[in-house]
Design an enzyme around this catalytic site. Structure first.
Site: not given
Lengths: 227, 80
Positions: A88, A197, A199
């Site tokens: 990002c 994302h 994560e």
């Protein structure tokens, strides 16, 4: 736990550095916090540039972070082959630093998008995607206002012909990105930039849609352990 | 003391959704006859000394290094 050390850089305004470090740990590697103002990569084996709004994203996303002291260390190291994953805001920083081609201006809709997004991992030969099957379909959260990947026609052509599109949105294009591009890599495959994302999708309990993002972190661990 | 203006605009081929949103709002406000709007940024750079050629070259460097992203934006300079 292996001794592979993956650095996560914190800039002022980074938001997802702790989630990224947590994902690194869940994958079995040692997360190492790195600080934007240090000329020091602490001899890590790979680096994650996390999401957020570095330096408030004044001017353009990633435009100021690119000149952070830690980046003067990271840029030559990445060019020399250090694995780097930009997520990002991290992807924006990689583009601003010219480590990846193209740019990520305001979404075509002008809306901030926050949703679980279907996408396809088209290149599983990078340092960060080897644990995925080629063309594996995954669901990973996206959350950004400036993520519309753009590049000139020659660059797009080179990305497509070189198989450098790492992830491509499926279904409705969330931000107007050219060719539905969600993520790309450099030719060497050590530098990957992603708008999604991963994560945030590493744990069954809280990973919004599941654990489809974990593969990015297990891929790099495998690469480092086998290196 | 001199002031150099740097205007930064998205390249013509890059979609400008902000400009489009402004253009779409105009008819609602009663402004007709506008066929398009593009939005950019203006920087006012204050110099210690005169805006001579060396100083302008420096500002040009600032513009292409930081103020504009040459991948998607063009810029112009003028002295005010």
């Amino acid at each position: 736990m292996s001794s592979a050390r993956v650095g996560v850089i914190t800039f002022p305004g980074s938001l997802d550095d702790r989630d990224a470090a947590r994902a690194v740990g869940l994958a079995g590697a040692v997360p190492v916090p790195l600080w934007h103002d240090d000329h020091d990569l602490k001899a890590v084996d790979a680096v994650v540039l996390p999401g957020g709004f570095s330096y408030g994203d004044y001017l353009r996303g990633g435009a100021i972070a690119r000149f952070a002291p830690v980046m003067t260390e990271l840029i030559p190291a990445a060019r020399a082959g250090l694995p780097v994953l930009g997520i990002c805001n991290g992807f924006q920083i990689l583009c601003e630093a010219h480590l990846l081609p193209g740019a990520l201006p305001r979404n075509g809709t002008l809306h901030f998008v926050c949703r679980d997004q279907r996408m396809r991992i088209e290149n599983n030969s990078t340092a960060w995607t080897s644990d995925y099957a080629k063309d594996q379909e995954v669901v990973i959260p996206i959350k950004h206002g400036e993520g519309r990947y753009v590049a000139d026609a020659a660059t797009l052509d080179a990305l497509e012909r070189g198989g450098l599109v790492v992830a491509r949105y499926l279904g409705e294009n969330p931000n107007g990105a050219m060719n539905d591009i969600a993520g790309i890599s450099n030719e060497a495959g050590n530098i990957v930039g992603l708008m999604p994302h991963p994560e945030h999708a590493v744990e069954e309990l809280i990973g919004a849609p599941g654990t489809d993002g974990l593969g990015f972190f297990t891929s790099i661990l495998k690469k480092l352990v086998n290196a | 003391m001199a002031r150099v203006i740097v205007d930064v605009m998205l390249k013509p081929e890059i979609l400008d959704p902000q400009g489009q949103a402004i253009a779409r709002a105009l008819p609602r406000l009663g402004f007709d006859g506008v066929t398009g709007v593009r939005q950019g940024k203006r920087f006012e750079v204050e110099l210690e000394g005169p805006a001579d050629e060396a100083a302008l070259a420096e500002v040009r460097k600032i513009a292409e290094t930081l103020l504009a992203n040459p991948v998607i934006e063009d810029f112009t300079l003028h002295v005010e």
